[in-house]
Design a protein around this motif. Structure first.
Motif, PDB file in Angstrom:
ATOM      1  N   GLU A 146     -28.822  17.343  42.311  1.00  0.00           N
ATOM      2  CA  GLU A 146     -28.944  18.326  43.382  1.00  0.00           C
ATOM      3  C   GLU A 146     -27.725  19.244  43.405  1.00  0.00           C
ATOM      4  O   GLU A 146     -26.662  18.898  42.891  1.00  0.00           O
ATOM      5  N   HIS A 147     -27.887  20.391  44.052  1.00  0.00           N
ATOM      6  CA  HIS A 147     -26.835  21.407  44.133  1.00  0.00           C
ATOM      7  C   HIS A 147     -25.542  20.850  44.730  1.00  0.00           C
ATOM      8  O   HIS A 147     -24.449  21.089  44.203  1.00  0.00           O
ATOM      9  N   ASP A 148     -25.644  20.091  45.827  1.00  0.00           N
ATOM     10  CA  ASP A 148     -24.442  19.555  46.463  1.00  0.00           C
ATOM     11  C   ASP A 148     -23.738  18.523  45.586  1.00  0.00           C
ATOM     12  O   ASP A 148     -22.510  18.434  45.570  1.00  0.00           O
ATOM     13  N   GLU A 149     -24.509  17.752  44.818  1.00  0.00           N
ATOM     14  CA  GLU A 149     -23.912  16.801  43.879  1.00  0.00           C
ATOM     15  C   GLU A 149     -23.194  17.540  42.746  1.00  0.00           C
ATOM     16  O   GLU A 149     -22.138  17.105  42.289  1.00  0.00           O
ATOM     17  N   ALA A 150     -23.775  18.656  42.316  1.00  0.00           N
ATOM     18  CA  ALA A 150     -23.150  19.464  41.269  1.00  0.00           C
ATOM     19  C   ALA A 150     -21.846  20.081  41.767  1.00  0.00           C
ATOM     20  O   ALA A 150     -20.861  20.142  41.027  1.00  0.00           O
ATOM     21  N   GLU A 151     -21.833  20.536  43.023  1.00  0.00           N
ATOM     22  CA  GLU A 151     -20.589  21.061  43.612  1.00  0.00           C
ATOM     23  C   GLU A 151     -19.517  19.979  43.649  1.00  0.00           C
ATOM     24  O   GLU A 151     -18.360  20.235  43.326  1.00  0.00           O
ATOM     25  N   ALA A 152     -19.905  18.767  44.016  1.00  0.00           N
ATOM     26  CA  ALA A 152     -18.954  17.652  44.062  1.00  0.00           C
ATOM     27  C   ALA A 152     -18.428  17.340  42.662  1.00  0.00           C
ATOM     28  O   ALA A 152     -17.227  17.091  42.488  1.00  0.00           O
ATOM     29  N   ALA A 153     -19.296  17.372  41.661  1.00  0.00           N
ATOM     30  CA  ALA A 153     -18.869  17.114  40.281  1.00  0.00           C
ATOM     31  C   ALA A 153     -17.893  18.185  39.806  1.00  0.00           C
ATOM     32  O   ALA A 153     -16.896  17.883  39.141  1.00  0.00           O
ATOM     33  N   LEU A 154     -18.157  19.443  40.172  1.00  0.00           N
ATOM     34  CA  LEU A 154     -17.254  20.539  39.810  1.00  0.00           C
ATOM     35  C   LEU A 154     -15.886  20.331  40.459  1.00  0.00           C
ATOM     36  O   LEU A 154     -14.850  20.391  39.790  1.00  0.00           O
ATOM     37  N   HIS A 155     -15.871  20.078  41.757  1.00  0.00           N
ATOM     38  CA  HIS A 155     -14.602  19.890  42.469  1.00  0.00           C
ATOM     39  C   HIS A 155     -13.859  18.658  41.967  1.00  0.00           C
ATOM     40  O   HIS A 155     -12.632  18.665  41.868  1.00  0.00           O
ATOM     41  N   ASN A 156     -14.603  17.610  41.629  1.00  0.00           N
ATOM     42  CA  ASN A 156     -13.986  16.406  41.088  1.00  0.00           C
ATOM     43  C   ASN A 156     -13.324  16.710  39.741  1.00  0.00           C
ATOM     44  O   ASN A 156     -12.203  16.273  39.481  1.00  0.00           O
ATOM     45  N   ALA A 157     -13.993  17.466  38.888  1.00  0.00           N
ATOM     46  CA  ALA A 157     -13.434  17.813  37.579  1.00  0.00           C
ATOM     47  C   ALA A 157     -12.201  18.692  37.717  1.00  0.00           C
ATOM     48  O   ALA A 157     -11.301  18.645  36.877  1.00  0.00           O
ATOM     49  N   LEU A 158     -12.148  19.501  38.756  1.00  0.00           N
ATOM     50  CA  LEU A 158     -11.019  20.401  38.971  1.00  0.00           C
ATOM     51  C   LEU A 158      -9.825  19.716  39.648  1.00  0.00           C
ATOM     52  O   LEU A 158      -8.733  20.266  39.660  1.00  0.00           O
ATOM     53  N   SER A 159     -10.044  18.524  40.203  1.00  0.00           N
ATOM     54  CA  SER A 159      -8.945  17.860  40.912  1.00  0.00           C
ATOM     55  C   SER A 159      -7.877  17.421  39.910  1.00  0.00           C
ATOM     56  O   SER A 159      -8.187  17.030  38.793  1.00  0.00           O
ATOM     57  N   PRO A 160      -6.608  17.502  40.311  1.00  0.00           N
ATOM     58  CA  PRO A 160      -5.500  17.221  39.400  1.00  0.00           C
ATOM     59  C   PRO A 160      -5.516  15.818  38.796  1.00  0.00           C
ATOM     60  O   PRO A 160      -5.095  15.623  37.680  1.00  0.00           O
ATOM     61  N   ASP A 161      -6.023  14.838  39.526  1.00  0.00           N
ATOM     62  CA  ASP A 161      -6.024  13.463  39.027  1.00  0.00           C
ATOM     63  C   ASP A 161      -7.323  13.082  38.324  1.00  0.00           C
ATOM     64  O   ASP A 161      -7.569  11.922  38.054  1.00  0.00           O
ATOM     65  N   SER A 162      -8.144  14.079  37.978  1.00  0.00           N
ATOM     66  CA  SER A 162      -9.438  13.810  37.360  1.00  0.00           C
ATOM     67  C   SER A 162      -9.304  13.658  35.849  1.00  0.00           C
ATOM     68  O   SER A 162      -9.119  14.624  35.133  1.00  0.00           O
ATOM     69  N   ALA A 163      -9.421  12.437  35.373  1.00  0.00           N
ATOM     70  CA  ALA A 163      -9.451  12.220  33.922  1.00  0.00           C
ATOM     71  C   ALA A 163     -10.886  12.322  33.443  1.00  0.00           C
ATOM     72  O   ALA A 163     -11.164  12.855  32.379  1.00  0.00           O
ATOM     73  N   THR A 164     -11.803  11.810  34.247  1.00  0.00           N
ATOM     74  CA  THR A 164     -13.229  11.937  33.941  1.00  0.00           C
ATOM     75  C   THR A 164     -13.974  12.078  35.250  1.00  0.00           C
ATOM     76  O   THR A 164     -13.501  11.663  36.296  1.00  0.00           O
ATOM     77  N   THR A 165     -15.144  12.643  35.165  1.00  0.00           N
ATOM     78  CA  THR A 165     -16.012  12.723  36.330  1.00  0.00           C
ATOM     79  C   THR A 165     -16.920  11.512  36.271  1.00  0.00           C
ATOM     80  O   THR A 165     -17.676  11.362  35.313  1.00  0.00           O
ATOM     81  N   PRO A 166     -16.852  10.600  37.256  1.00  0.00           N
ATOM     82  CA  PRO A 166     -17.611   9.358  37.184  1.00  0.00           C
ATOM     83  C   PRO A 166     -19.095   9.551  36.920  1.00  0.00           C
ATOM     84  O   PRO A 166     -19.675   8.814  36.158  1.00  0.00           O
ATOM     85  N   SER A 167     -19.734  10.545  37.520  1.00  0.00           N
ATOM     86  CA  SER A 167     -21.174  10.712  37.353  1.00  0.00           C
ATOM     87  C   SER A 167     -21.538  11.461  36.084  1.00  0.00           C
ATOM     88  O   SER A 167     -22.679  11.468  35.679  1.00  0.00           O
TER      89      SER A 167
END
Length: 180
Positions: A146-167
């Motif tokens: 869903e769109h909101d899940e995709a937004e969360a994945a984008l923001h998660n990938a952009l976060s400084p401590d993001s080595a991988t996006t869990p989903s």
């Protein structure tokens, strides 16, 4: 690229679209095959000659490997950027205008980080919001979320401590072949 009715493709300047029909027209005595596209967000109907599809930049939704590359770009270090906001703005607008999803991802990455560190001008904040739209849509289509899940994945990938996006890996594996 082979096209078929019902296929979802990405039109660089309009976003995802569905091929509603493939038809022929006679133009100056020549029979030309066209794709009739309906853009998802605006319901705009566009006809594009099949022979020009590559030149226009019409492409398939990103597959699993391309999604991995997209997330790699989002996590990559910030590229040196212009200090003067007006030049930076112009450079970023030119990059977005090209329509390449990985280039757009680099603009979103760099603007997001600059916003967190130094802040953005009003025009740059608008540009960032505008540039995030195609990324969120592409992530949603490619991963089948869903769109909101995709937004969360984008923001998660952009976060400084993001080595991988869990989903990212599991959903890309589940839907990557279907979307390609």
């Amino acid at each position: 690229m082979q096209f078929s009715e019902g296929q979802t493709v990405v039109y660089p300047h309009h976003g995802p679209a569905t091929i509603t029909s493939i038809f022929s027209r006679t133009v100056k005595g020549n029979e030309i095959e066209y794709l009739k596209l309906e853009v998802h967000d605006t319901k705009l109907s566009v006809s594009v000659p099949v022979a020009s599809a590559d030149q226009v930049g019409i492409r398939a939704v990103l597959g699993e490997d391309e999604m991995k590359a997209l997330f790699d770009v989002l996590r990559a270090p910030t590229v040196d950027e212009e200090d003067k906001w007006s030049r930076r703005m112009k450079d970023n607008q030119e990059k977005i205008k090209v329509g390449d999803i990985l280039t757009i991802a680099s603009v979103v990455r760099d603007l997001t980080r600059r916003n967190e560190e130094k802040g953005l001008s009003l025009a740059e904040r608008d540009l960032l919001r505008h540039a995030q739209g195609p990324l969120v849509t592409e992530i949603a289509l490619s991963l089948g979320i869903e769109h909101d899940e995709a937004e969360a994945a984008l923001h998660n990938a952009l976060s400084p401590d993001s080595a991988t996006t869990p989903s990212e890996p599991s959903k890309a594996t589940d839907s990557g072949t279907a979307a390609a």
